[in-house]
Motif scaffolding. Structure first.
Motif, PDB file in Angstrom:
ATOM      1  N   UNK A   1     -30.892  54.960   4.181  1.00 15.08           N
ATOM      2  CA  UNK A   1     -31.669  56.151   4.521  1.00 15.08           C
ATOM      3  C   UNK A   1     -32.730  56.055   3.445  1.00 15.08           C
ATOM      4  N   UNK A   2     -33.084  55.902   2.381  1.00 15.04           N
ATOM      5  CA  UNK A   2     -33.739  55.525   1.122  1.00 15.04           C
ATOM      6  C   UNK A   2     -35.396  55.196   1.583  1.00 15.04           C
ATOM      7  N   UNK A   3     -33.995  54.449   1.997  1.00 18.16           N
ATOM      8  CA  UNK A   3     -35.149  52.747   2.873  1.00 18.16           C
ATOM      9  C   UNK A   3     -36.223  53.462   3.518  1.00 18.16           C
TER      10      UNK A   3
ATOM     11  N   UNK B   1     -28.015  61.894   6.398  1.00 15.39           N
ATOM     12  CA  UNK B   1     -27.746  63.167   5.925  1.00 15.39           C
ATOM     13  C   UNK B   1     -26.297  63.803   6.573  1.00 15.39           C
ATOM     14  N   UNK B   2     -25.536  64.464   7.322  1.00 13.73           N
ATOM     15  CA  UNK B   2     -24.221  64.540   7.621  1.00 13.73           C
ATOM     16  C   UNK B   2     -23.181  63.670   7.271  1.00 13.73           C
ATOM     17  N   UNK B   3     -23.704  62.255   7.592  1.00 10.55           N
ATOM     18  CA  UNK B   3     -22.677  61.416   6.990  1.00 10.55           C
ATOM     19  C   UNK B   3     -22.203  61.394   5.367  1.00 10.55           C
ATOM     20  N   UNK B   4     -23.536  62.145   4.257  1.00 16.14           N
ATOM     21  CA  UNK B   4     -23.496  61.890   3.497  1.00 16.14           C
ATOM     22  C   UNK B   4     -22.905  62.685   2.850  1.00 16.14           C
ATOM     23  N   UNK B   5     -23.361  64.484   3.688  1.00 13.50           N
ATOM     24  CA  UNK B   5     -22.739  64.903   3.332  1.00 13.50           C
ATOM     25  C   UNK B   5     -21.587  65.386   3.697  1.00 13.50           C
ATOM     26  N   UNK B   6     -21.458  65.020   4.556  1.00 13.67           N
ATOM     27  CA  UNK B   6     -19.406  65.162   5.028  1.00 13.67           C
ATOM     28  C   UNK B   6     -18.491  64.234   3.614  1.00 13.67           C
ATOM     29  N   UNK B   7     -19.320  63.122   3.414  1.00 12.79           N
ATOM     30  CA  UNK B   7     -18.475  62.788   2.229  1.00 12.79           C
ATOM     31  C   UNK B   7     -18.629  63.292   1.396  1.00 12.79           C
TER      32      UNK B   7
END
Length: 152
Positions: free
Chosen positions: A16-18, A49-55
């Motif tokens: 995501x950062x890349x 962001x939903x994947x990272x936030x859910x984790x």
């Protein structure tokens, strides 16, 4: 299993950062005093962001809530119960602020992140405080000198 989830999270964040850094900017949406994801020309990048936030929600808020529930069973660990409740609430607040950001209220995110960080810090401090909190018997202190002595 936790190792694999951690590797997946790190890979998602790096990927995501890349893409965020590589995304062209649409300067029509730049506001001088407000951060917004609308400036990213590749709007699909925000799907990370939903994947990272859910984790983060499951493991940080869920882990602190589970620990609080476990510590709630004893007066000796009352301070850790309160500390983990504060950490769980503090970890939840940036997510609430992020939801407000999606509706255009970016300023709410700054306030909820600040309060969330303060609650996480207070929760940590409360968790490591000597004693079991209000009304609980104090826990005995252990001297480091005694730990070095060996019994023959």
């Amino acid at each position: 299993m936790a190792d694999r989830l951690s590797v997946a999270l790190v890979l998602a964040i790096v990927t995501a950062s890349v893409f965020v850094l590589a995304s062209p900017l649409d300067y029509r949406y730049v506001e001088p005093f407000r951060l917004t994801g609308k400036v990213l020309a590749w709007s699909w990048v925000r799907a990370f962001s939903p994947f990272i936030n859910t984790y983060a929600f499951c493991f940080l808020v869920g882990g602190a809530a589970l620990s609080a529930w476990r510590y709630s069973k004893s007066l000796l660990t009352h301070n850790r119960f309160i500390g983990n409740v504060l950490i769980a609430v503090g970890a939840l607040l940036p997510g609430i602020g992020g939801a407000f950001t999606r509706f255009g209220y970016t300023e709410v995110l700054y306030v909820t992140e600040f309060i969330g960080l303060a609650l996480i810090f207070l929760g940590y401090e409360y968790s490591i405080a000597p004693g079991g909190g209000a009304g609980a018997p104090s826990m005995p202190a252990v001297s480091l000198d005694r730990l070095d002595q060996r019994v023959p």
